[in-house]
Write a protein that holds these residues in place. Structure first.
Motif, PDB file in Angstrom:
ATOM      1  N   ASN A  93       0.828  -1.210   0.000  1.00 44.46           N
ATOM      2  CA  ASN A  93       0.000   0.000   0.000  1.00 44.46           C
ATOM      3  C   ASN A  93       0.860   1.257   0.000  1.00 44.46           C
ATOM      4  O   ASN A  93       0.537   2.243  -0.674  1.00 44.46           O
ATOM      5  N   LYS A  94       1.952   1.208   0.743  1.00 43.06           N
ATOM      6  CA  LYS A  94       2.857   2.354   0.787  1.00 43.06           C
ATOM      7  C   LYS A  94       3.455   2.621  -0.590  1.00 43.06           C
ATOM      8  O   LYS A  94       3.531   3.769  -1.046  1.00 43.06           O
ATOM      9  N   THR A  95       3.856   1.541  -1.256  1.00 44.16           N
ATOM     10  CA  THR A  95       4.436   1.679  -2.594  1.00 44.16           C
ATOM     11  C   THR A  95       3.399   2.154  -3.599  1.00 44.16           C
ATOM     12  O   THR A  95       3.654   3.054  -4.407  1.00 44.16           O
ATOM     13  N   PHE A  96       2.206   1.548  -3.557  1.00 40.66           N
ATOM     14  CA  PHE A  96       1.142   1.922  -4.494  1.00 40.66           C
ATOM     15  C   PHE A  96       0.700   3.370  -4.285  1.00 40.66           C
ATOM     16  O   PHE A  96       0.397   4.079  -5.249  1.00 40.66           O
ATOM     17  N   ASN A  97       0.637   3.804  -3.031  1.00 43.30           N
ATOM     18  CA  ASN A  97       0.249   5.189  -2.752  1.00 43.30           C
ATOM     19  C   ASN A  97       1.255   6.170  -3.335  1.00 43.30           C
ATOM     20  O   ASN A  97       0.881   7.228  -3.857  1.00 43.30           O
ATOM     21  N   LEU A  98       2.531   5.814  -3.243  1.00 39.17           N
ATOM     22  CA  LEU A  98       3.576   6.668  -3.813  1.00 39.17           C
ATOM     23  C   LEU A  98       3.439   6.744  -5.329  1.00 39.17           C
ATOM     24  O   LEU A  98       3.527   7.827  -5.925  1.00 39.17           O
ATOM     25  N   GLN A 100       0.703   6.192  -7.068  1.00 39.66           N
ATOM     26  CA  GLN A 100      -0.532   6.909  -7.384  1.00 39.66           C
ATOM     27  C   GLN A 100      -0.331   8.419  -7.288  1.00 39.66           C
ATOM     28  O   GLN A 100      -0.776   9.171  -8.164  1.00 39.66           O
ATOM     29  N   ARG A 101       0.345   8.866  -6.228  1.00 40.95           N
ATOM     30  CA  ARG A 101       0.599  10.306  -6.076  1.00 40.95           C
ATOM     31  C   ARG A 101       1.462  10.830  -7.220  1.00 40.95           C
ATOM     32  O   ARG A 101       1.275  11.963  -7.688  1.00 40.95           O
ATOM     33  N   SER A 234      -3.288   6.226 -12.389  1.00 32.94           N
ATOM     34  CA  SER A 234      -3.542   6.561 -10.981  1.00 32.94           C
ATOM     35  C   SER A 234      -4.699   5.752 -10.417  1.00 32.94           C
ATOM     36  O   SER A 234      -4.720   5.433  -9.225  1.00 32.94           O
ATOM     37  N   ALA A 238      -4.725   2.448  -7.417  1.00 33.62           N
ATOM     38  CA  ALA A 238      -5.450   2.914  -6.223  1.00 33.62           C
ATOM     39  C   ALA A 238      -5.900   1.729  -5.375  1.00 33.62           C
ATOM     40  O   ALA A 238      -6.195   0.663  -5.885  1.00 33.62           O
TER      41      ALA A 238
END
Length: 238
Positions: A93-98, A100-101, A234, A238
């Protein structure tokens, strides 16, 4: 299919993570009579160290830990599996959030950049034509305004043929120029339609409509595809 493959990849990664963790823990028991080191490692993970046996026991009923003697139990094995999945999911999730941002930021920056290009092009053309043709241009600037509005709509996602848009612009421009040059001549819609239908033969603007239309189409298709791709990217992560 992509989602299934992604899920399988995550599950495989979780399994590998748990296996490594369990093997590390069970390796503490190798050559030792007690499981003190394992208790310490389990405690550091935030798990209940009381689930660790005092001494190494048989692992014949275990699924991941070695079947030989170790400091692992079924309960501990299950707890470590859940813990490993939780940590692995948090990292994903941390990687995917980065990611996505990053997609969102780059889409916003490119969108602002390209819209500014359209605005500056419209303003530059307006200033140049106003300086050259003065009031005559200002009275007919809606023809150019309509063109840029169509280009903005296309970039925003409207379904239209850009070559047709450019052709329509030059048709209107030809009609207006003909009317201004021949302001004493009486013409009707049929005459004007005949005029625009034969534009390819008359070529009042030379090859400018074809060349400009091709350049505009290439630029806008590439820009719209790129910005839409960033938007899709993006959402995918998510």
């Amino acid at each position: 299919m992509a989602d299934v493959c992604s899920l399988r990849s995550v599950e495989k990664s979780q399994c590998i993570y748990v296996c490594v963790l369990l093997l590390v823990l069970t390796s503490f028991a190798s050559g030792l009579d007690t499981c003190i080191e394992v208790k310490s490692a389990i405690s550091q993970k935030g798990l209940d160290e009381n689930e660790v046996p005092v001494k190494a026991i048989s692992g014949s009923d275990l699924a991941i830990c070695p079947h030989s003697e170790s400091c692992c139990t079924q309960t501990l094995e299950n707890q470590l599996t859940l813990h490993g999945r939780k940590e692995h999911t948090a990292q994903l999730n941390k990687t995917f959030n980065l990611i996505q941002r990053t997609f969102i930021h780059r889409r916003r920056k490119f969108d602002e950049f390209f819209k500014d290009l359209i605005t500056h092009a419209a303003q530059g053309l307006d200033e140049m034509f106003l300086e050259t043709y003065g009031v005559l241009y200002r009275q007919n600037d809606h023809i150019f305004g309509a063109l840029f509005n169509q280009l903005r709509l296309y970039y925003g996602g409207e379904d239209m043929n850009l070559m047709s848009v450019m052709q329509h612009f030059f048709d209107n421009l030809l009609i207006k120029m003909f009317q201004l040059i021949n302001n004493l001549q009486v013409t009707d819609d049929r005459y004007m339609r005949c005029l625009t239908d034969n534009m390819d033969k008359l070529k009042p603007f030379g090859d400018v409509p074809t060349k400009l239309g091709t350049h505009v189409q290439r630029a806008f298709i590439a820009a719209r595809t790129f910005v839409q791709g960033l938007a899709v990217g993006s959402r995918v992560v998510a």
